[in-house]
Design an enzyme around this catalytic site. Structure first.
Site, short mmCIF file in Angstrom:
data_model
loop_
_atom_site.label_atom_id
_atom_site.label_comp_id
_atom_site.label_asym_id
_atom_site.label_seq_id
_atom_site.Cartn_x
_atom_site.Cartn_y
_atom_site.Cartn_z
N ASP A 100 -53.08 -4.47 -42.15
CA ASP A 100 -52.11 -4.63 -41.08
C ASP A 100 -52.42 -5.96 -40.40
OD1 ASP A 100 -50.29 -3.88 -38.93
OD2 ASP A 100 -50.68 -1.81 -39.53
N GLU A 265 -42.68 -5.34 -40.29
CA GLU A 265 -42.17 -4.26 -39.44
C GLU A 265 -41.05 -4.84 -38.58
OE1 GLU A 265 -43.36 -1.00 -36.03
OE2 GLU A 265 -44.16 -3.02 -35.96
N HIS A 326 -46.57 5.98 -38.58
CA HIS A 326 -47.41 6.46 -37.49
C HIS A 326 -46.76 6.32 -36.12
CE1 HIS A 326 -47.95 2.18 -37.70
NE2 HIS A 326 -48.46 2.19 -36.49
N ASP A 327 -45.51 5.82 -36.07
CA ASP A 327 -44.81 5.68 -34.80
C ASP A 327 -43.62 6.63 -34.67
OD1 ASP A 327 -46.42 3.47 -34.01
OD2 ASP A 327 -45.16 2.11 -35.18
C1 GLC Z 1 -46.19 -1.53 -33.97
C2 GLC Z 1 -47.15 -0.48 -34.41
C3 GLC Z 1 -47.43 0.42 -33.24
C4 GLC Z 1 -48.08 -0.40 -32.15
C5 GLC Z 1 -47.20 -1.58 -31.78
C6 GLC Z 1 -47.93 -2.58 -30.96
O1 GLC Z 1 -44.95 -1.01 -33.64
O2 GLC Z 1 -46.66 0.21 -35.53
O3 GLC Z 1 -48.24 1.50 -33.60
O4 GLC Z 1 -48.31 0.39 -31.03
O5 GLC Z 1 -46.73 -2.26 -32.91
O6 GLC Z 1 -48.85 -3.28 -31.74
#
Ligand code: GLC
Ligand code: MG
Length: 530
Positions: A100, A265, A326-327
């Site tokens: 990541d 993302e 995970h979100d």
């Molecule tokens: C992304 C991640 C999330 C995180 C956010 C801030 O959306 O997937 O889990 O809290 O970024 O880094």
């Protein structure tokens, strides 16, 4: 083996939330040696790449998304040696490893931020987004933080505000600063040099902000259930045109190496999402496509979205599909156990790279978290709206033992109550189990190029049935999915064939032509007669 395609085009990505996958030292938190001990499971499952959520040193305000050293490993998860072993052992099993990459922000304890904060004349002041107060002393503009409140925090010592699109502990880097870019590209190289196969890039569409810091306009469609952040349309605080220049540079770094991949993302509507492939597709290889997470689960909406996506992907761009992460609410909790099986079949038979979320392959559900066990800062900041993400981050369920084989200690988040029946061990042998279904789908997909890289040919929608064909040279497959809870008759027209895979394994080897009868929430893959 598909030769004209790259591994990330025909392969399947599996997301691991390291805290919750497998603990090896009894501290209740999953770790890298734990993942290592489950590599054989993953390779037998039939996935091709693992994406690890952040394992870097972090104060863990946002569970690793607040990084204080981008090139290290947090002792909670193990050592750099452990990570190197994981990469080499994964490679020995033909599994790729994706890390990541979090370019938008760092932890407020990162040495870069400490230096930036130390004074207005600090050499790294401009590495973050510092602004003078508005004339009334308030924040420089109306931008909001994802996790509640303003996106600006006042620093009394230096008399300016810094920007944080997420938590106060996650100051945004200034990507208009060339030194920041160079530093982050070096971070990328340090991992690519270690043999990592690519990155999932966190909140990629956020990285560059409006240079004039204009106010975001109000969102006329806002409803309180969406949480306060959605009050505004984030047209100036995110998705700025200049972001594509940054992505192009990131891509250039990846292209210094062989066959590495950049997944972005990006939560944007389709028309804007496809811009992230970049000009001449020199941007992200796979801008994450979250439609299957966001759309209402009905055949009409899904078919329209799939067809629209297929038609919008630029020449040379490769599609991808995601059911969970995970979100977001787990797919099973969103659409129910029967439809979760249909969704698995869809995910693994649509054209494009699928990303699976750990535990979905055994049908894990969202776990209710009692208030005193809440960990996620999103839930703590804005309680009660169901925005918190702990429920989809609970420990992987390996077996029926008291802690589900996850840990010998106290798990950091509560385990699902159903873990004694919903677990890997219980599902390993039965073809009818969720795990059995995923394994059969992954195996079929691996052995049939038409299903991984073949063309997508839309078929007529009838009632609740979403159907399509996948085709490559003389091989063709018809996928028919009943997204409804009643039986459906689907006219196959002139098509005929043999069921090679069903959500109900009892249907396999059935010869079908004329009208296909599907039970409630039933899906089949039919090998068509050429
Ligand atoms: C992304 C991640 C999330 C995180 C956010 C801030 O959306 O997937 O889990 O809290 O970024 O880094
Ligand atoms: Mg541990």
């Amino acid at each position: 083996m598909v030769r004209e395609h790259l591994w990330w085009q025909h392969g399947v990505v599996y997301e691991i939330y390291p805290r919750s996958f497998q603990d090896s030292d009894g501290d209740g938190v999953g770790d890298i040696p734990g993942i290592l001990s489950r590599l054989d499971y993953l390779s037998r499952l039939g996935v091709d790449a693992l994406w690890l959520c952040p394992v870097y040193p972090s104060p863990m305000a946002d569970f690793g998304y607040d990084i204080s050293d981008h090139t290290g490993v947090d002792p909670l998860f193990g050592t750099m040696g452990d990570l190197e072993t994981l990469v080499s052992e994964a490679h020995a099993r033909d599994l790729k490893v994706l890390m990541d990459l979090v370019p938008n922000h760092t932890s407020d304890r990162h040495p870069w931020f400490l230096e930036s904060r130390s004074g207005r004349d600090s050499g790294k002041r401009d590495w973050y987004v510092w602004r003078d107060p508005a004339p009334d002393g308030g924040p420089p503009n109306n931008w909001l933080a994802h996790f509640g409140g303003r996106a600006w925090e006042f620093d009394g010592a230096t008399g300016q505000y810094y920007l944080h699109s997420f938590l106060v502990q996650q100051p945004d880097l200034n990507w208009r600063n060339a030194e920041v870019r160079a530093a982050m590209y070096d971070v990328m190289r340090s991992w690519l040099d270690r043999g990592v196969d690519g990155f999932r890039v966190d909140v990629l569409w956020h990285v560059v902000k409006d240079d004039k810091f204009r106010d975001d306009p109000p969102n006329p469609d806002w409803v309180p259930e969406d949480g306060p952040y959605m009050r505004l349309r984030h047209v100036y605080s995110a998705d700025r045109p200049e972001v594509h220049e940054v992505i192009r540079e990131m891509r250039d770094v990846l292209d210094e190496y062989d066959e590495r991949v950049m997944i972005g993302e990006i939560y944007l509507p389709l028309e804007r999402l496809v811009a992230y492939y970049g000009e001449n597709c020199c941007g992200a290889h796979l801008p994450f496509n979250f439609q299957l997470i966001e759309l209402p689960w009905n055949a009409g909406a899904i078919k329209r979205a799939v067809d629209a996506y297929e038609s919008l992907i630029p020449e040379g761009g490769w599609p991808n599909w995601v059911l969970g992460n995970h979100d977001k609410y787990r797919v099973l909790s969103r659409i129910g156990p029967a439809q979760a099986r249909v969704a698995a079949m869809m995910l693994l038979t649509l054209r494009g790279t699928p990303t699976m979320y750990y535990g979905d392959e055994i049908g894990m559900s969202n776990v209710p978290i009692p208030p005193d066990k809440v960990c996620d800062p999103y839930e703590r900041n804005i309680p009660g709206l169901g925005l918190g993400r702990d429920p989809e981050r609970t420990p992987m369920q390996w077996d029926a033992s008291p802690n589900a084989g996850f840990t010998t200690g106290e798990p950091w988040l509560p385990l699902a109550a159903d873990h004694d029946s919903c677990n890997v061990e219980a599902q390993l042998d039965g073809p009818a189990s969720m795990l059995g279904l995923y394994r059969r789908l992954l195996e079929l997909r691996r052995s049939e190029d038409a299903l991984s890289v073949g063309d997508y040919v839309p078929l007529e929608a009838v009632g609740d049935v979403f159907a399509y064909m996948r085709r490559r040279s003389s091989r063709r497959f018809i996928v028919a999915l009943n997204l409804g809870h009643r039986q459906q008759a689907y006219p196959l027209g002139g098509l005929e064939g043999v069921v090679v895979l069903g959500t109900d394994p009892g249907r396999e080897r059935e010869v079908v032509s004329g009208t296909l009868h599907l039970g409630a929430s039933e899906g089949v893959v039919i090998a068509g007669v050429p």
